[in-house]
Design a protein around this motif. Sequence first.
Motif, short mmCIF file in Angstrom:
data_model
loop_
_atom_site.label_atom_id
_atom_site.label_comp_id
_atom_site.label_asym_id
_atom_site.label_seq_id
_atom_site.Cartn_x
_atom_site.Cartn_y
_atom_site.Cartn_z
N UNK A 76 0.76 -1.24 -0.01
CA UNK A 76 0.05 -0.02 0.11
C UNK A 76 0.86 1.33 0.08
N UNK A 77 2.14 1.33 -0.42
CA UNK A 77 2.87 2.13 -0.05
C UNK A 77 2.68 3.43 -0.76
N UNK A 78 2.41 3.31 -1.95
CA UNK A 78 2.09 4.40 -2.96
C UNK A 78 0.81 5.12 -2.50
N UNK A 79 0.02 4.48 -1.68
CA UNK A 79 -1.35 5.18 -1.39
C UNK A 79 -1.13 6.20 -0.01
N UNK A 80 -0.01 5.85 0.65
CA UNK A 80 0.32 6.75 1.79
C UNK A 80 -0.76 6.89 2.96
N UNK A 81 -1.39 5.68 3.29
CA UNK A 81 -2.33 5.53 4.16
C UNK A 81 -1.85 5.07 5.47
N UNK A 82 -2.10 5.77 6.68
CA UNK A 82 -1.80 5.13 7.92
C UNK A 82 -2.40 3.74 8.32
N UNK A 83 -1.34 2.96 8.92
CA UNK A 83 -1.58 1.42 9.13
C UNK A 83 -2.02 1.26 10.55
N UNK A 84 -2.88 0.46 11.25
CA UNK A 84 -3.21 -0.19 12.34
C UNK A 84 -2.92 -1.48 12.23
N UNK A 85 -2.15 -1.93 13.34
CA UNK A 85 -1.81 -3.48 13.27
C UNK A 85 -2.70 -4.10 14.55
N UNK A 86 -3.45 -5.06 14.26
CA UNK A 86 -4.17 -5.74 15.50
C UNK A 86 -3.54 -6.98 15.32
N UNK A 87 -2.92 -7.43 16.51
CA UNK A 87 -2.24 -8.49 16.74
C UNK A 87 -2.88 -9.92 16.94
N UNK A 88 -2.98 -10.86 15.86
CA UNK A 88 -3.65 -12.06 16.14
C UNK A 88 -2.50 -13.09 15.88
N UNK A 89 -1.13 -12.67 15.95
CA UNK A 89 -0.06 -13.48 15.45
C UNK A 89 0.81 -13.83 16.71
N UNK A 90 1.93 -13.97 16.66
CA UNK A 90 2.91 -14.60 17.77
C UNK A 90 3.62 -13.44 18.31
N UNK A 91 4.41 -12.77 17.39
CA UNK A 91 5.67 -11.89 18.06
C UNK A 91 5.07 -10.50 18.25
N UNK A 92 4.64 -9.51 17.29
CA UNK A 92 3.82 -8.47 17.79
C UNK A 92 4.71 -7.21 17.90
N UNK A 93 5.98 -7.16 17.25
CA UNK A 93 6.83 -5.90 17.62
C UNK A 93 6.07 -4.74 16.91
N UNK A 94 5.31 -4.75 15.96
CA UNK A 94 4.69 -3.93 15.10
C UNK A 94 3.20 -3.80 15.36
N UNK A 95 2.78 -4.73 15.74
CA UNK A 95 1.05 -4.72 15.84
C UNK A 95 1.03 -4.85 17.47
N UNK A 96 0.67 -3.67 17.98
CA UNK A 96 0.38 -3.47 19.64
C UNK A 96 -0.94 -3.51 20.11
N UNK A 97 -1.91 -3.69 19.22
CA UNK A 97 -3.24 -3.70 19.64
C UNK A 97 -3.81 -5.12 19.57
N UNK A 98 -4.25 -5.57 20.63
CA UNK A 98 -4.81 -6.83 20.64
C UNK A 98 -6.55 -6.81 20.54
#
Length: 274
Positions: A76-98
């Motif tokens: 989505x880089x060219x669209x310049x939209x902010x991204x929210x990460x919702x974590x349903x994985x394991x590590x979560x360095x970038x996705x801090x919302x559960x």
Amino acid sequence: MKAGFVLKPKDTLKIKPLFLKVKEIFESKNIEVLLDLVSAKAIGFRGVEFEKLCEESDFLVAFGGDGTLISLARRSYKYDKPILGINVGNLGFLTDINPDNVDEFLDKFLEGKYRIDERMVIEVGYKGKNLYAFNDVVISKDIISSMINIEVNTQESFLNTYRGDGLIISTPTGSTAYNLSAGGPVVYPLTEGFILTPICPHSLTQRPLVLPSNFEIEVSTKEVAKLILDGQEIYNLNDKITINKAKKPIKLIHRIERNYFDVLREKLKWGEVK
């Protein structure tokens, strides 16, 4: 307001109940949920093409782990939209919302009580095209039994010839990914710079190196090699590449309370006494 969701591609049916719960919360806050067509087909929903999703959404949501967010950020880089990460994985360095704290976060989000972190992106020039990497660019040998010679130049001068299994060129965000496992340094993610870390170098004097983000780096090899972006896109490398800081950063939506050093202590188990 519209939020464009992309779901973790693996275990999509497994996370479907969580998505439905989160979708209901978003809609209860008058935030319309759009779903990427590929994700929608996997759970039997109607969706929209990815390009339309990016164009129509006010912000994007990576519903998965760090890999889902990294892929979404690059695509989505060219669209310049902010991204929210919702974590349903394991590590979560970038996705801090559960999923369990989405309701609380959205209340604060709608009140403007959130922050946007701007993260550096690598622009790769290859065969007349510009490619992008959020975490890292890896030049890797293509034959298991052999080594590869990788020549690196900057606009300043010839830098080095790396001989070994390959070379990682990482952003500060990607410093806790492949770079870290290869012995590279952890770099605060809101700084800007290139981290060059050799993979299994033939000489122990070949050490990780951090360069300023305003450098242009030229990388070439005469051997059969692979060019790998974020561990997700793979190209046959048979020409030189140029590495530059991309003109725009990736914008990540985070809780105001998020502290990077808390994340490091939690994820890397720093300070634990056994």
